[in-house]
Scaffold this active site. Structure first.
Site, PDB file in Angstrom:
ATOM      1  N   TYR A  69       0.827  -1.211   0.000  1.00 53.99           N
ATOM      2  CA  TYR A  69       0.000   0.000   0.000  1.00 53.99           C
ATOM      3  C   TYR A  69       0.859   1.258   0.000  1.00 53.99           C
ATOM      4  O   TYR A  69       0.504   2.268  -0.627  1.00 53.99           O
ATOM      5  CB  TYR A  69      -0.934   0.004   1.206  1.00 53.99           C
ATOM      6  N   ASN A 104     -12.313   6.542  -6.387  1.00 56.35           N
ATOM      7  CA  ASN A 104     -10.855   6.524  -6.426  1.00 56.35           C
ATOM      8  C   ASN A 104     -10.269   7.001  -5.098  1.00 56.35           C
ATOM      9  O   ASN A 104     -10.898   7.766  -4.365  1.00 56.35           O
ATOM     10  CB  ASN A 104     -10.350   7.395  -7.577  1.00 56.35           C
ATOM     11  N   HIS A 121     -14.504   5.502  -0.984  1.00 55.81           N
ATOM     12  CA  HIS A 121     -13.639   4.389  -0.575  1.00 55.81           C
ATOM     13  C   HIS A 121     -12.414   4.842   0.204  1.00 55.81           C
ATOM     14  O   HIS A 121     -11.432   4.105   0.297  1.00 55.81           O
ATOM     15  CB  HIS A 121     -13.214   3.576  -1.795  1.00 55.81           C
ATOM     16  N   CYS A 129      -4.708   4.029  12.243  1.00 59.77           N
ATOM     17  CA  CYS A 129      -4.394   2.940  13.159  1.00 59.77           C
ATOM     18  C   CYS A 129      -5.602   2.023  13.329  1.00 59.77           C
ATOM     19  O   CYS A 129      -6.715   2.491  13.571  1.00 59.77           O
ATOM     20  CB  CYS A 129      -3.964   3.491  14.515  1.00 59.77           C
ATOM     21  N   CYS A 147      -0.063   4.789  19.835  1.00 57.68           N
ATOM     22  CA  CYS A 147      -0.434   3.681  20.723  1.00 57.68           C
ATOM     23  C   CYS A 147       0.328   2.394  20.465  1.00 57.68           C
ATOM     24  O   CYS A 147       0.154   1.413  21.204  1.00 57.68           O
ATOM     25  CB  CYS A 147      -1.938   3.413  20.635  1.00 57.68           C
ATOM     26  N   GLY A 184     -15.571   6.778 -16.378  1.00 60.97           N
ATOM     27  CA  GLY A 184     -14.479   5.856 -16.098  1.00 60.97           C
ATOM     28  C   GLY A 184     -14.818   4.758 -15.123  1.00 60.97           C
ATOM     29  O   GLY A 184     -13.942   4.285 -14.396  1.00 60.97           O
TER      30      GLY A 184
END
Length: 246
Positions: A69, A104, A121, A129, A147, A184
């Site tokens: 990612y 997107n 999204h 976190c 944390c 698209g």
């Protein structure tokens, strides 16, 4: 795509007061962002979706999932908005209300200058976190500075709910608009596929802009303009407001 269809659609755009532009991966692909399912560089042809895009799989596959990612986030920062993105910004300057509803996660609409963007999204701008929910910049390793919990991208994974209120806001805007552009996107992924349907039920005109119309679910109920967003949208803007280009 006929010139007559372009001229007729430009007239609809010029007369519209409330416009929704509903965008999918095809718009970002024109900037060089890999898509999930289509083309040779489709993301899910390269990795096991179960190991990266589901919360449990993401947790199990550390640090590989985080680094995957992070590379996507870096790619999103590297590419530039394309002429399709900029044409949407120009539309916003001429109509009373315009909302971009996007599937997107690359922030390209905002970078182009769109001011009113609803992200269904999530986005790759920052991390979040799993444990405390705090947001932070991307880091070398997926450890929350606050944390010590596991960091993840601030996107919607499979089996997760969309951001609270996002879909409801999209449906409300679509149901109240005069004109909706679907750009698209295949219009096949639920629940986002319902956005154009709300526009149709509300009496709006719906225009689908896509290079490939096969599989689109609308038939003759909508105007279909075959072509890339960077080809079609700038031409619509030019035809709708010819004096603005001078």
């Amino acid at each position: 795509m006929s010139n007559e269809s372009l001229i007729a659609t430009a007239a609809l755009l010029r007369d519209a007061r409330r416009v929704v532009v509903f965008t999918g991966a095809g718009v970002s692909a024109e900037s060089g962002v890999p898509t999930f399912r289509a083309a040779a560089n489709a993301l899910w042809s390269q990795v096991d979706v179960q190991n990266f895009a589901y919360p449990d799989g993401y947790r199990r596959n550390q640090p590989d999932a985080w680094h995957w990612y992070a590379a996507r986030a870096a790619k999103a920062r590297e590419v530039l908005p394309n002429v399709g993105h900029h044409a949407i910004v120009e539309m916003e300057q001429h109509v009373d209300e315009l909302l971009v509803v996007t599937q997107n996660i690359d922030n390209l609409h905002q970078r182009a200058g769109s001011r009113n963007v609803l992200e269904l999204h999530g986005n790759l701008r920052e991390a979040r976190c799993f444990d405390c929910g705090g947001r932070s910049a991307w880091a070398a390793e997926p450890v929350c500075a606050a944390c010590g919990g596991l960091l993840r991208p601030d996107v919607v994974m499979f089996e997760e709910m969309l951001p609270e209120g996002a879909l409801e806001r999209a449906f409300e805007a679509a149901g109240a608009c005069d004109l909706l552009f679907s750009v698209g996107t295949s219009n096949l992924v639920w629940p986002a596929t319902e956005v154009p349907r709300y526009a149709l039920r509300g009496g709006a005109r719906v225009v689908v802009v896509n290079p490939e119309m096969e599989g689109q679910p609308w038939g003759h109920h909508v105007t279909q303009l075959t072509g890339a967003s960077g080809q079609v949208l700038p031409e619509l803007v030019r035809l709708a407001w010819p004096d603005a280009a001078k």
